[in-house]
Scaffold this active site. Structure first.
Site, PDB file in Angstrom:
ATOM      1  CG  ASP A  83      -1.962   1.238   1.198  1.00 24.66           C
ATOM      2  OD1 ASP A  83      -2.890   1.127   0.389  1.00 24.66           O
ATOM      3  OD2 ASP A  83      -1.671   2.001   1.799  1.00 24.66           O
TER       4      ASP A  83
ATOM      5  CG  ASN B 298      -4.517  10.948  -5.689  1.00 21.80           C
ATOM      6  OD1 ASN B 298      -3.812  11.065  -6.643  1.00 21.80           O
ATOM      7  ND2 ASN B 298      -4.918   9.763  -5.647  1.00 21.80           N
TER       8      ASN B 298
ATOM      9  CG  ASP C 132      -3.074   8.485 -12.860  1.00 16.99           C
ATOM     10  OD1 ASP C 132      -3.394   7.994 -11.603  1.00 16.99           O
ATOM     11  OD2 ASP C 132      -3.892   9.389 -13.549  1.00 16.99           O
TER      12      ASP C 132
ATOM     13  CD  GLU D 104      -4.562   3.880  -1.818  1.00 15.18           C
ATOM     14  OE1 GLU D 104      -4.751   4.403  -0.848  1.00 15.18           O
ATOM     15  OE2 GLU D 104      -5.325   3.997  -2.776  1.00 15.18           O
TER      16      GLU D 104
END
Length: 538
Positions: A409, A417, A426, A452
């Protein structure tokens, strides 16, 4: 020396005369295969019937025995000649060529020797007794040598019939009619001999074998004199050769053209003057044919006779032999140019179709890859994970090996983000995907588990090795991304679990590795944690 013309003797004398007539007809038409032995066969039958007629007509036992001994020479010669004819007619007489032909007559000679010395041993006729009252017959008791002689004669006749069965079943009216005629004629002596061996009371003392040749002679007299069955072959050969669509070429041992039908003249562009010439000079396409009559085995191949215009032929070469020595070969050519052109067109169509099929298969493979791959990271997706993990666990159960899973993770991914936008997020996901592809072996499966989160399936990997690899991935990613432009360090929290150490099923294994990942995130992040062993029951 008393002699009486009995009905049996009269029938046998008629049989002898009829057999001489058949002999004359057969000798005048002896050009067919086996014609010589066939004619000699009926000369032997005539002698056999004449001697048997004398035995039936004489009254005294001494003379009857004398003529009976001569009968064995006739019956043995008849059986030998019949077998010789059948072998020659069917083309199975290789074993009868040369000096080996003498072997055919040894049983007949032994039979004559046995009956000639019967007074010394009694192996053929142990005793004699008068026939039915009012008859001139004598009943011969049969010893072991008699049954051996009869068995040998029957063996010859049955082998001959077996030889004749092949041409009788072969296509072609003339050939079948000839062989069928001979088989029908051979049936009567077989039945007569069987009745003589069984010797029913009503036929006691009467030898029906020579008498049965009367019916055999009638069959052949009708066949030769009226139906002219054995005259059909030369006529049929000429008509068949000239009318058949296939080209037929006969070459002698020196490679000269001995015969050719009209189709061969057309296909090979020959004329009548080509007969007798060496084929390599007469046939323009000889080099393309590559023929050699010296090769012992049949050959079958295709040859291009000319390019302009295109002529392709199916060629079959059969060696010919005479008395065991090569005498030439038979070449049969069939023009297959239309078929060849059709097959060439079909090959082009098949090639195009094959290319289209390969294109479709490639597209299908691309679609499958798209269906099981994550578009952003290039890793496998959750759908593929649902296929591969149960399969690897089942394989591990059979092999006794471990399967480890690593769940990864991205720490602080939401902050990236929120502060820098989804494009920057991304980029981080793509970097991690590239790193995981580099760090996985062939046979491993690296999947994007969701958002993620990532998951690695490592077949044949124990827990300790999987934990070490997880640590390497964590450090490599830390060196790759020290700090994002948003000022927040992005690290990896990783959980490790193994089958069968931590779980027995795929669902339990995913729950175990998820708990290990949860522990790594809640104890400071940027860490690797191994799942705890399941608690013991009770």
């Amino acid at each position: 020396m008393q002699w009486i013309l009995t009905p049996e003797a009269g029938a046998l004398y008629v049989t002898a005369g009829l057999s001489l007539v058949v002999f004359g007809l057969a000798w005048s038409r002896r050009s067919f295969a086996g014609g010589g032995p066939f004619a000699a066969l009926f000369l032997a039958v005539a002698g056999y019937a004449l001697v048997a007629g004398n035995e039936a007509g004489f009254v005294s036992l001494e003379w009857k025995i004398f003529w009976s001994k001569l009968e064995y020479a006739g019956s043995g010669a008849t059986a030998a000649l019949f077998l010789w004819f059948a072998a020659r007619y069917a083309g199975r007489d290789r074993w009868l060529r040369g000096t080996r032909r003498v072997l055919l007559w040894i049983p007949a000679a032994l039979a004559v020797a046995a009956v000639s010395t019967n007074e010394l041993h009694g192996w053929v006729w142990p005793s004699f007794s008068p026939g039915p009252a009012g008859s001139n017959a004598v009943i011969y008791a049969h010893g072991p040598a008699f049954y051996l002689i009869v068995g040998q004669i029957y063996a010859y006749i049955l082998v001959a019939c077996a030889y004749l069965m092949a041409p009788a079943l072969r296509p072609g009216t003339a050939r079948r009619r000839q062989a069928g005629t001979v088989l029908l004629a051979a049936l009567f002596p077989l039945v007569g001999g069987l009745l003589y061996v069984i010797a029913p009371p009503m036929l006691a003392g009467i030898n029906l074998v020579p008498i049965s040749f009367l019916l055999t002679g009638l069959v052949f007299l009708a066949s030769l004199g009226f139906l002219r069955v054995f005259d059909l072959v030369p006529v049929a050969r000429d008509r068949l050769m000239e009318q058949m669509p296939d080209a037929v070429l006969v070459l002698d041992a020196r490679g000269r053209i001995a015969d050719a039908n009209a189709a061969a003249l057309r296909l090979l562009r020959l004329d009548a003057s080509s007969l007798g010439r060496e084929a390599r000079y007469a046939v323009a396409s000889w080099d393309r044919l590559g023929l050699s009559c010296g090769k012992p085995a049949d050959r079958h191949f295709e040859a291009t006779l000319s390019q302009e215009p295109l002529v392709v032929a199916d060629v079959r070469v059969t060696p010919l032999r005479d008395r065991g020595r090569p005498s030439g070969c038979l070449v049969v050519l069939r023009d297959i140019t239309p078929r060849f052109l059709t097959e060439a067109e079909l090959r082009i169509v098949n090639d195009r179709l094959g290319a289209q099929i390969r294109r479709v298969e490639s597209l299908q493979e691309e679609l499958r890859e798209q269906a099981i791959r994550d578009g952003l990271t290039g890793l496998f997706n959750r759908r593929y994970l649902d296929e591969v993990l149960p399969r690897e666990l089942e394989r591990a159960r059979h092999s006794g090996q471990s399967v480890s899973v690593i769940m990864i993770d991205l720490d602080h991914f939401k902050v990236v983000n929120d502060r820098r936008g989804h494009r920057e997020g991304d980029r981080l996901l793509a970097r991690l995907g590239a790193l995981l592809r580099e760090r996985t072996r062939a046979g491993d499966a690296a999947c994007r588990y969701g958002g993620e989160e990532f998951l690695l399936v490592l077949p044949g990997t124990p827990t300790e090795v999987a934990a070490a690899r997880a640590e390497e991935i964590r450090e490599s990613f830390a060196n790759l991304v020290l700090e994002t432009r948003c000022g927040v360090p992005v690290t990896l929290s990783i959980g490790v679990a193994s089958f069968p150490a931590h779980a027995e099923t795929d669902d339990d294994l995913l729950q175990a590795v998820d708990r290990a990942l949860y522990e790594a995130k809640h104890t400071g992040r940027d860490a690797v944690r191994v799942a705890r062993p399941p608690a013991a029951p009770g």
